[in-house]
Motif scaffolding. Structure first.
Motif, short mmCIF file in Angstrom:
data_model
loop_
_atom_site.label_atom_id
_atom_site.label_comp_id
_atom_site.label_asym_id
_atom_site.label_seq_id
_atom_site.Cartn_x
_atom_site.Cartn_y
_atom_site.Cartn_z
N ARG A 78 0.83 -1.20 0.00
CA ARG A 78 0.00 0.00 0.00
C ARG A 78 0.87 1.25 0.00
NH1 ARG A 78 -4.96 0.61 -1.88
NH2 ARG A 78 -6.12 2.12 -0.71
N ASP A 79 0.83 2.03 1.04
CA ASP A 79 1.53 3.30 1.09
C ASP A 79 3.03 3.12 1.24
OD1 ASP A 79 -0.90 4.63 0.89
OD2 ASP A 79 -1.17 4.69 3.06
N MET A 80 3.78 4.05 0.64
CA MET A 80 5.23 3.96 0.61
C MET A 80 5.86 5.29 0.95
SD MET A 80 5.32 2.23 -3.12
CE MET A 80 3.63 2.54 -3.60
N ALA A 81 7.03 5.25 1.56
CA ALA A 81 7.77 6.47 1.84
C ALA A 81 9.21 6.27 1.42
CB ALA A 81 7.70 6.81 3.32
N LEU A 82 9.77 7.28 0.79
CA LEU A 82 11.16 7.29 0.34
C LEU A 82 11.84 8.44 1.05
CD1 LEU A 82 11.75 5.25 -1.91
CD2 LEU A 82 11.96 7.14 -3.49
N THR A 83 13.07 8.24 1.53
CA THR A 83 13.81 9.30 2.20
C THR A 83 15.16 9.46 1.53
OG1 THR A 83 12.73 8.76 4.30
CG2 THR A 83 14.72 10.10 4.41
N PHE A 84 15.49 10.70 1.15
CA PHE A 84 16.79 11.02 0.56
C PHE A 84 17.65 11.65 1.63
CE2 PHE A 84 14.11 12.15 -3.39
CZ PHE A 84 13.96 10.82 -3.71
N THR A 85 18.81 11.06 1.88
CA THR A 85 19.74 11.61 2.87
C THR A 85 21.14 11.62 2.27
OG1 THR A 85 20.03 9.41 3.83
CG2 THR A 85 18.41 10.84 4.87
N THR A 86 22.08 12.12 3.03
CA THR A 86 23.48 12.13 2.63
C THR A 86 24.23 11.20 3.58
OG1 THR A 86 23.27 14.42 1.92
CG2 THR A 86 25.50 13.58 2.23
N ALA A 87 24.97 10.25 2.99
CA ALA A 87 25.77 9.32 3.78
C ALA A 87 26.97 10.05 4.37
CB ALA A 87 26.22 8.15 2.91
N SER A 88 27.66 9.41 5.32
CA SER A 88 28.81 10.03 5.97
C SER A 88 29.92 10.38 4.97
CB SER A 88 29.35 9.13 7.07
OG SER A 88 29.71 7.88 6.53
N ASP A 89 30.00 9.63 3.85
CA ASP A 89 31.01 9.93 2.83
C ASP A 89 30.53 11.00 1.84
OD1 ASP A 89 29.14 8.59 1.28
OD2 ASP A 89 30.55 7.04 0.58
N GLY A 90 29.34 11.55 2.06
CA GLY A 90 28.81 12.62 1.21
C GLY A 90 27.98 12.13 0.04
N SER A 91 27.83 10.82 -0.11
CA SER A 91 27.06 10.29 -1.24
C SER A 91 25.55 10.34 -0.98
CB SER A 91 27.49 8.85 -1.55
OG SER A 91 27.19 8.01 -0.46
N PHE A 92 24.81 10.34 -2.06
CA PHE A 92 23.35 10.37 -2.02
C PHE A 92 22.85 8.99 -1.62
CE2 PHE A 92 19.16 9.92 -3.87
CZ PHE A 92 18.59 11.17 -3.74
N THR A 93 21.96 8.90 -0.65
CA THR A 93 21.39 7.61 -0.28
C THR A 93 19.86 7.71 -0.25
OG1 THR A 93 21.49 8.09 2.08
CG2 THR A 93 23.37 6.94 1.14
N THR A 94 19.25 6.58 -0.57
CA THR A 94 17.80 6.48 -0.55
C THR A 94 17.42 5.33 0.34
OG1 THR A 94 17.71 7.22 -2.85
CG2 THR A 94 15.74 6.18 -1.97
N SER A 95 16.47 5.56 1.22
CA SER A 95 15.92 4.46 2.02
C SER A 95 14.42 4.49 1.81
CB SER A 95 16.28 4.62 3.49
OG SER A 95 15.76 5.83 4.00
N SER A 96 13.79 3.34 2.03
CA SER A 96 12.34 3.27 1.83
C SER A 96 11.72 2.49 2.96
CB SER A 96 12.02 2.61 0.50
OG SER A 96 12.48 1.28 0.49
N ARG A 97 10.41 2.70 3.10
CA ARG A 97 9.65 1.91 4.06
C ARG A 97 8.25 1.78 3.54
NH1 ARG A 97 9.65 7.08 6.16
NH2 ARG A 97 7.68 7.85 6.98
N CYS A 98 7.67 0.65 3.86
CA CYS A 98 6.25 0.41 3.56
C CYS A 98 5.49 0.76 4.81
CB CYS A 98 6.02 -1.05 3.21
SG CYS A 98 6.99 -1.62 1.78
N ALA A 99 4.31 1.28 4.64
CA ALA A 99 3.53 1.68 5.81
C ALA A 99 2.05 1.42 5.57
CB ALA A 99 3.74 3.16 6.08
N LYS A 100 1.37 1.18 6.65
CA LYS A 100 -0.09 1.07 6.55
C LYS A 100 -0.65 2.42 6.15
CE LYS A 100 -4.16 -0.50 8.96
NZ LYS A 100 -4.70 -1.08 10.17
N SER A 101 -0.04 3.46 6.67
CA SER A 101 -0.40 4.82 6.30
C SER A 101 0.79 5.73 6.56
CB SER A 101 -1.59 5.31 7.13
OG SER A 101 -1.85 6.67 6.84
N VAL A 102 1.10 6.58 5.61
CA VAL A 102 2.20 7.52 5.79
C VAL A 102 1.65 8.94 5.92
CG1 VAL A 102 3.99 6.17 4.71
CG2 VAL A 102 2.57 7.63 3.28
N HIS A 103 0.38 9.07 6.22
CA HIS A 103 -0.26 10.39 6.34
C HIS A 103 0.34 11.15 7.47
CE1 HIS A 103 -3.46 9.17 3.57
NE2 HIS A 103 -3.36 8.01 4.15
#
Length: 165
Positions: A140-165
Motif C-alpha cells: 500500500r503506502d510507501m515512503a522514500l527518504t533522501f539523505t546524505t551518507a557520511s562519505d557525502g554520497s546520495f542515499t535512498t531508504s524506503s519503508r512500507c507503511a499502513k499509512s504515511v499520512h
C-alpha cells in the motif's frame, strides 16, 4: 415562521451531498500514498514506475547516453554510475511523477496502484540526470527518504507503511 421553499431545501441537500462527497474523496481506500522525504538542499524529480517483473535483475530501462544515443540497459548498468539521462522503465505498467522540494516532503496520491507489483523509483535532477534508482515492494503506502551518507554520497531508504499520512 415560514418554511423554506422546496427549491431551497433541495438546493441545500444537494450542496450538502456535494460537500460530503468532495471531503471524502481524498481519503479513498483505493488510493496509494507515495511520500518523498527530501533531506537534501536540492530538488529532484522522482518517477515511480510499476512493473509486473518480480526481480530487479530482469528490469530494463530506456536511457539517453552522454552521446545523446537512446539505448536499453539493465538494472546493474544503472548502478555502475554511468551518466544517463531521461531514464524510464521499459514495459512499465504505469508511472507517476512526483516533483520534490528541497529540504521538504512531497506527497502524491495515486488511484488504483496495483498492490501486487514492484515499484521502481527513478530519482533525477531537473536536468533529467540520473541520481539514484530504488526498488521496493509495498502492499500500500510507501515512503522514500533522501539523505546524505557520511562519505557525502546520495542515499535512498524506503519503508512500507499502513499509512504515511
Amino acid at each position: 415562521m415560514r418554511l423554506p421553499s422546496h427549491r431551497v431545501a433541495v438546493t441545500c441537500i444537494i450542496t450538502g451531498l456535494v460537500l460530503v462527497a468532495g471531503c471524502s474523496t481524498p481519503f479513498s481506500d483505493d488510493e496509494t500514498q507515495i511520500l518523498i522525504e527530501n533531506e537534501h538542499e536540492s530538488a529532484y524529480q522522482v518517477t515511480a514506475f510499476q512493473s509486473a517483473q518480480g526481480s530487479q535483475d530482469g528490469l530494463k530501462f530506456d536511457v539517453t547516453t552522454e552521446d545523446g544515443e537512446r539505448r536499453i540497459v539493465g538494472f546493474d548498468e544503472l548502478q555502475d554510475g554511468a551518466n544517463y539521462t531521461n531514464v524510464t522503465l521499459s514495459g512499465a505498467e504505469r508511472s507517476v511523477r512526483v516533483p520534490t522540494i528541497a529540504d521538504d516532503n512531497s506527497t502524491q496520491f495515486v488511484d488504483d496502484w496495483n498492490e501486487s507489483q514492484t515499484t521502481i523509483y527513478v530519482v533525477e535532477t531537473y536536468e533529467n540526470e540520473l541520481v539514484d534508482i530504488h526498488v521496493v515492494e509495498c502492499t500500500r503506502d510507501m515512503a522514500l527518504t533522501f539523505t546524505t551518507a557520511s562519505d557525502g554520497s546520495f542515499t535512498t531508504s524506503s519503508r512500507c507503511a499502513k499509512s504515511v499520512h
